[in-house]
Structures are given as structure tokens and as C-alpha cells.
Motif scaffolding. Sequence first.
Motif, PDB file in Angstrom:
ATOM      1  N   VAL A   1     -14.347  -4.157 -10.750  1.00 37.54           N
ATOM      2  CA  VAL A   1     -13.361  -4.229 -11.934  1.00 37.54           C
ATOM      3  C   VAL A   1     -13.752  -5.446 -12.708  1.00 37.54           C
ATOM      4  O   VAL A   1     -13.976  -5.198 -14.098  1.00 37.54           O
ATOM      5  N   ASN A   2     -14.024  -6.539 -12.122  1.00 39.57           N
ATOM      6  CA  ASN A   2     -14.209  -7.844 -12.852  1.00 39.57           C
ATOM      7  C   ASN A   2     -15.402  -7.429 -13.484  1.00 39.57           C
ATOM      8  O   ASN A   2     -15.577  -7.662 -14.822  1.00 39.57           O
ATOM      9  N   MET A   3     -16.748  -6.995 -12.969  1.00 37.76           N
ATOM     10  CA  MET A   3     -17.868  -6.989 -13.661  1.00 37.76           C
ATOM     11  C   MET A   3     -17.790  -5.797 -14.791  1.00 37.76           C
ATOM     12  O   MET A   3     -18.307  -6.303 -15.700  1.00 37.76           O
TER      13      MET A   3
ATOM     14  N   ALA B   1      -7.513  -2.614  -8.979  1.00 40.65           N
ATOM     15  CA  ALA B   1      -8.096  -1.936  -8.317  1.00 40.65           C
ATOM     16  C   ALA B   1      -7.195  -0.950  -7.268  1.00 40.65           C
ATOM     17  O   ALA B   1      -7.530   0.203  -7.032  1.00 40.65           O
ATOM     18  N   LEU B   2      -6.073  -1.656  -6.968  1.00 38.00           N
ATOM     19  CA  LEU B   2      -5.113  -0.829  -5.845  1.00 38.00           C
ATOM     20  C   LEU B   2      -4.441   0.246  -6.874  1.00 38.00           C
ATOM     21  O   LEU B   2      -4.456   1.317  -6.064  1.00 38.00           O
ATOM     22  N   GLU B   3      -4.294   0.133  -7.985  1.00 46.39           N
ATOM     23  CA  GLU B   3      -3.629   1.183  -8.601  1.00 46.39           C
ATOM     24  C   GLU B   3      -4.628   2.355  -9.111  1.00 46.39           C
ATOM     25  O   GLU B   3      -4.231   3.625  -8.839  1.00 46.39           O
ATOM     26  N   LEU B   4      -5.933   1.911  -8.962  1.00 50.75           N
ATOM     27  CA  LEU B   4      -6.999   3.024  -9.243  1.00 50.75           C
ATOM     28  C   LEU B   4      -6.987   3.816  -8.226  1.00 50.75           C
ATOM     29  O   LEU B   4      -7.186   5.078  -8.175  1.00 50.75           O
TER      30      LEU B   4
ATOM     31  N   ILE C   1       0.794  -1.313   0.138  1.00 51.75           N
ATOM     32  CA  ILE C   1       0.038  -0.009   0.132  1.00 51.75           C
ATOM     33  C   ILE C   1       0.761   1.334  -0.054  1.00 51.75           C
ATOM     34  O   ILE C   1       1.737   1.377   0.942  1.00 51.75           O
ATOM     35  N   PRO C   2       0.680   2.190  -1.092  1.00 51.11           N
ATOM     36  CA  PRO C   2       1.533   3.572  -0.898  1.00 51.11           C
ATOM     37  C   PRO C   2       1.197   4.198   0.262  1.00 51.11           C
ATOM     38  O   PRO C   2       0.093   4.240   0.779  1.00 51.11           O
TER      39      PRO C   2
ATOM     40  N   LEU D   1     -10.937  -1.341   1.136  1.00 51.74           N
ATOM     41  CA  LEU D   1     -11.810  -1.417   0.041  1.00 51.74           C
ATOM     42  C   LEU D   1     -11.565  -1.845  -1.483  1.00 51.74           C
ATOM     43  O   LEU D   1     -12.187  -1.843  -2.469  1.00 51.74           O
ATOM     44  N   THR D   2     -10.288  -2.271  -1.478  1.00 51.61           N
ATOM     45  CA  THR D   2      -9.668  -2.734  -2.884  1.00 51.61           C
ATOM     46  C   THR D   2     -10.329  -4.074  -3.361  1.00 51.61           C
ATOM     47  O   THR D   2     -10.582  -4.085  -4.398  1.00 51.61           O
TER      48      THR D   2
END
Length: 346
Positions: free
Chosen positions: A155-157, A301-304, A136-137, A147-148
Motif C-alpha cells: 500500500v505504501n509503495m 491493509a487490514l481493512e482491504l 481481526i474480524p 499477510l497484513t
Amino acid sequence: MRAALLEGIQKIKMTQIPKPTVGKGDVLVRVVACGICRTDMKAYQIGQRDLHLPRVLGHEISGIVEETGSEVTSVQPGDRVQIAPGLPCGTCDYCRKGMDNLCDHVEIMGFHYDGGFAEYVLVPENGVRHGVLNKIPESLTFYEAALTEPLACSVNMQESVQILSGDVVVIFGGGPLGILNAKLARIRGASSIILVEKRAARIEAAEKEFDHCINLMEENAVERIRTLTAGKGADAAIPCCPDPQAVADSLAVLGKKGRFGFFSGLVMGEDAPHIDWNLIHYKELAVYGAYGCSSNHNRTALELLSSGMVRVSDMTTRILPFEELVQGIEMVARRDDTNLIIDLTI
């Protein structure tokens, strides 16, 4: 260590259990935050198909690496990490194609292995080896990082249902997953995002993410969406709730060649509505399923979150201490808050 042990249906014991022993390829994480979701609520209230009791629930986990096995090089003690809860085999056809959420032998933290409603959680060797630990940054809080996993499921959906620029998207349900899907649809270029929800409090909490909000207690969603789209219908519809009526309404509000995202498992009762599946035939609708998330979805998701493209700092409406976990599960059942998180440090 402190742990909330689910021993049976609606029976959680707040107790002490041994701190896990770290093997050569394992990683021990000191839990800071773990979200409570409807899946935890379902496991507590009625059970879940993958749940092996007794079990520590919780799969939306962020924390700090406490100890690593002698062969671990990917993380070190002190690293802030988020955990993708699926533990894939890494060798089946689905894993080799990057679809490890569909792994033939996947095991899930909080169901097959103990999860995050405890002071420490052990990430086993196969999970470490397949990249379920994500750093985690510093710009991201533990609450946001928790919430990732639900964002990764969204994201998958949206990758499956292929939200495109200019789409009119209808989302049924204004809870955490409805809001996350709205945020994703926005950055994917949707021109209009419509919420359908029956609780006024949820509409009030979520409305800033939507272009239009329809209260099912006050108006007919199918008729309103027909008006909003000049009779054409929506391009995509995603029920983010387990209500079969949302499935029936989703098919009804879609225009020709529309896409239906089957995102939430259904709770079917004797009073379940009639669903006109013939609409798929007559309107040439496409149906896409999405179950959980892969390790790649989790990293995306974590990148977003880390980049600020998706902001969730306003979504967590209640932080609870560990001792109030059962009360938190009951709040989730009542839909009192948008997002609840257990903080193991308070």
C-alpha cells in the motif's frame, strides 16, 4: 515459553526463554501465526542493519491477546489481533505527519524487540499507545491476517508511485510482494499488469493475477513490453525483488513521464549490471521510494483484507510447525513456495 532465538549468523536456537512480564501499558499476545519473509531470511543469513542479537525474529504476526496491563483499554484478553511491527516515538516530525515508518527513533519488532517466532510476544507500551494492535474480524483467518504487514508495505509503495486508472504496470518478481502489488494495482484501476519473472513455477503460481507474464529465461522483457504497449512503454514499474537487473529493466521499459517504484533494497555484487540513470533525465521519469509501512498503511491493509477487496486465502502455500522454522527460512531462500507461515498451535 518456546522461542526461536537467533544468536548469530545462521545460528538459531530452539529453546525456552522466560515468558515476558506485562507492564501497566503493555499487552502480551499469544502468537498463532507468523509469516516468514525474505527479511527474516536475510537477518538469519547475513544480518540486518537494525538487528540486535540475540533476538527472536518474526514481524508478520497474528494472535490472541493473553494479558493486558492495568492501564490498557484498547484491547482485552481474548481479542484476535494483528500487530504492526513498527514502534514509533510518536513525537518526531515524521510521526506527527503520519509517516511513522520514517520515524527518527522507530524500533521494530523482530529487530529491536523480540518478534513472533515464539509462543508469546510482548507489545510494549509505546506500541500499544500508538495503535500497533489491530483487531481481526471473525471473517478473517489468522493466516490471512499475518499477510497484513506485507500488504501494508505494498500500500505504501502504490500510494507513493500513484497507480492510476488505466495505467500499464510492470512488476518484476512473482513472489508474495509481487502478487500483492498486482492485487492492489488491479483495484486501483490498472488496465494491464505485466509480470516479469525468471522462475517458471512462480509464473504458474502468480499468473492469474496478471494480464501478461514474461519469462526472462525465454524472452527479452524490454522488447516484449515495448511490443505490448505499441512502443509507448509502461506507466509504472515496480521491482519486487532485490535484483539490480530489475532496476535497469524497469527504467528501460517505462514510457515518458513513467514512474519507478523503488520498493526492494538491492543486493549489489561485482557483476551488477550497468544502470542507465540518464533515462530518468531523458524520459522525465519520476522515482519514488517506499520503505516498510506506517501504522495507517497497516490499518488500510487490514481493512482491504477484511472487506474482501484484497483476497489472500490462496497465497499461503505452506504451513509449518514452530519446530521447522529453520527449514522454512531455507525454503524462502530457495523460493519454493509463494508464502510460508509458522503456526504456533500445531
